[in-house]
Design a protein around this motif. Structure first.
Motif, PDB file in Angstrom:
ATOM      1  N   LEU A  15       0.830  -1.203   0.000  1.00  0.00           N
ATOM      2  CA  LEU A  15       0.000   0.000   0.000  1.00  0.00           C
ATOM      3  C   LEU A  15       0.865   1.254   0.000  1.00  0.00           C
ATOM      4  N   GLY A  16       1.932   1.234   0.784  1.00  0.00           N
ATOM      5  CA  GLY A  16       2.814   2.397   0.854  1.00  0.00           C
ATOM      6  C   GLY A  16       3.457   2.724  -0.468  1.00  0.00           C
ATOM      7  N   GLU A  17       3.819   1.671  -1.230  1.00  0.00           N
ATOM      8  CA  GLU A  17       4.434   1.913  -2.541  1.00  0.00           C
ATOM      9  C   GLU A  17       3.433   2.572  -3.495  1.00  0.00           C
ATOM     10  N   ARG A  18       2.191   2.136  -3.419  1.00  0.00           N
ATOM     11  CA  ARG A  18       1.175   2.717  -4.293  1.00  0.00           C
ATOM     12  C   ARG A  18       0.819   4.152  -3.896  1.00  0.00           C
ATOM     13  N   ALA A  75       7.392   7.388   1.788  1.00  0.00           N
ATOM     14  CA  ALA A  75       8.838   7.203   1.903  1.00  0.00           C
ATOM     15  C   ALA A  75       9.144   5.913   2.669  1.00  0.00           C
ATOM     16  N   PRO A  76      10.222   5.201   2.317  1.00  0.00           N
ATOM     17  CA  PRO A  76      10.584   3.968   3.026  1.00  0.00           C
ATOM     18  C   PRO A  76      10.746   4.166   4.526  1.00  0.00           C
ATOM     19  N   LEU A  77      11.284   5.306   4.947  1.00  0.00           N
ATOM     20  CA  LEU A  77      11.455   5.548   6.379  1.00  0.00           C
ATOM     21  C   LEU A  77      10.093   5.629   7.079  1.00  0.00           C
ATOM     22  N   THR A  78       9.147   6.265   6.421  1.00  0.00           N
ATOM     23  CA  THR A  78       7.797   6.333   6.981  1.00  0.00           C
ATOM     24  C   THR A  78       7.196   4.948   7.128  1.00  0.00           C
ATOM     25  N   LEU A  79       7.386   4.114   6.108  1.00  0.00           N
ATOM     26  CA  LEU A  79       6.872   2.752   6.157  1.00  0.00           C
ATOM     27  C   LEU A  79       7.557   1.947   7.261  1.00  0.00           C
ATOM     28  N   ALA A  85      14.614  -0.494  18.435  1.00  0.00           N
ATOM     29  CA  ALA A  85      13.537   0.017  17.577  1.00  0.00           C
ATOM     30  C   ALA A  85      14.119   0.728  16.364  1.00  0.00           C
ATOM     31  N   GLY A  86      15.182   1.499  16.574  1.00  0.00           N
ATOM     32  CA  GLY A  86      15.825   2.188  15.460  1.00  0.00           C
ATOM     33  C   GLY A  86      16.403   1.216  14.446  1.00  0.00           C
ATOM     34  N   LEU A  87      17.005   0.136  14.941  1.00  0.00           N
ATOM     35  CA  LEU A  87      17.562  -0.868  14.035  1.00  0.00           C
ATOM     36  C   LEU A  87      16.455  -1.564  13.239  1.00  0.00           C
ATOM     37  N   GLN A  88      15.337  -1.830  13.899  1.00  0.00           N
ATOM     38  CA  GLN A  88      14.223  -2.442  13.176  1.00  0.00           C
ATOM     39  C   GLN A  88      13.657  -1.505  12.114  1.00  0.00           C
ATOM     40  N   VAL A  89      13.510  -0.245  12.456  1.00  0.00           N
ATOM     41  CA  VAL A  89      13.011   0.733  11.475  1.00  0.00           C
ATOM     42  C   VAL A  89      13.954   0.803  10.282  1.00  0.00           C
ATOM     43  N   ALA A  90      15.256   0.800  10.559  1.00  0.00           N
ATOM     44  CA  ALA A  90      16.238   0.847   9.470  1.00  0.00           C
ATOM     45  C   ALA A  90      16.107  -0.383   8.580  1.00  0.00           C
TER      46      ALA A  90
END
Length: 254
Positions: free
Chosen positions: A52-55, A59-63, A120-125
């Motif tokens: 959904l985010g790609e459509r 931004a990847p960071l937001t996802l 959490a930061g590592l997971q987001v990355a």
């Protein structure tokens, strides 16, 4: 098996689930072995979020942050609480009883806050690196399921409970070593096939699982040495650390 399925869903997800009729060692064993399958809806949510985010052009960071929030919501933040309590306990004192008391208090100290922010930061990355494409989103969903393999390591025979109450006591030592090996090979093989099928290197999954194996094993060895065993908090910490390790291992191998 039905009670094991209910225990796995009720413990590892926030999905409405009837409680098991009884929590025996057989029930606990089934729950541990079913753990990767029990969180399949959570992984599917991450996949859907990526597509959904790609459509929508997000931004990847937001996802990455949205994926983290989705998993926190659908697990009642239970594993994050375990990570925080484990970090606080391991850094509070060299005295075993004092460390366990800190872990049981339920409050977050400086070590717990920092550990949560870092992991959490590592997971987001890691999520950000995968959710930038539909193929990567599928692998990100697989990573969620694979991270629950950490529970089998924490519950293998030979790893004792740190205390005689709490979640850690009935769950520890319920699976044999061959159960763990078979489960990791089965889940890893299936994930590698799916990864290859979507057009990404299957070796990326192997790299992610290897990273998780090292990280979770190190955590368990340290907890047994410092605390005398594991607790329910350590289970949660292992799951979150495993997810971060798998995501980063996969993205590094792609």
């Amino acid at each position: 098996m039905r009670d094991g399925w209910r225990l796995a869903l009720g413990t590892l997800t926030a999905l409405p689930t009837p409680p098991p009729s009884a929590v025996t060692r057989d029930t606990a064993r089934a729950a541990v072995l079913l753990a990767p399958l029990a969180v399949l809806p959570l992984g599917a949510g991450v996949v859907a979020l990526g597509w959904l985010g790609e459509r929508l052009g997000l931004a990847p960071l937001t996802l990455g942050f949205l994926a983290l929030g989705w998993l926190a919501l659908t697990t009642r933040i239970l594993h994050w609480d375990g990570l925080s309590d484990t970090a606080d306990g391991l850094t509070a004192s060299y005295d075993r009883e004092r460390a366990l008391q800190v872990m049981k208090s339920g409050t977050s100290g400086p070590a717990g806050v920092v550990a949560t922010v870092v992991v959490a930061g590592l997971q987001v990355a890691g999520f950000s690196g995968l959710l930038a494409s539909e193929r990567g989103a599928v692998v990100a969903g697989l990573a969620v399921c694979l991270s629950r393999l950490a529970l089998s390591l924490a519950c293998v025979r030979g790893v004792p409970p740190a205390r005689r109450d709490g979640l850690g006591n009935p769950m520890t030592g319920v699976v044999r070593v061959w159960h763990v090996v078979a489960l990791w090979l089965l889940c890893g093989g299936l994930a590698a096939v799916v990864t290859w099928w979507v057009g990404l290197p299957a070796t990326a999954v192997v790299a992610g699982l290897a990273a998780a194996l090292v990280v979770v094993t190190a955590l368990l060895v340290h907890c047994v040495r410092r605390l005398g065993g594991v607790t329910g908090d350590v289970f949660g910490a292992g799951i979150e650390l495993a997810l971060a390790a798998i995501l980063l291992g996969i993205t590094a191998a792609l």
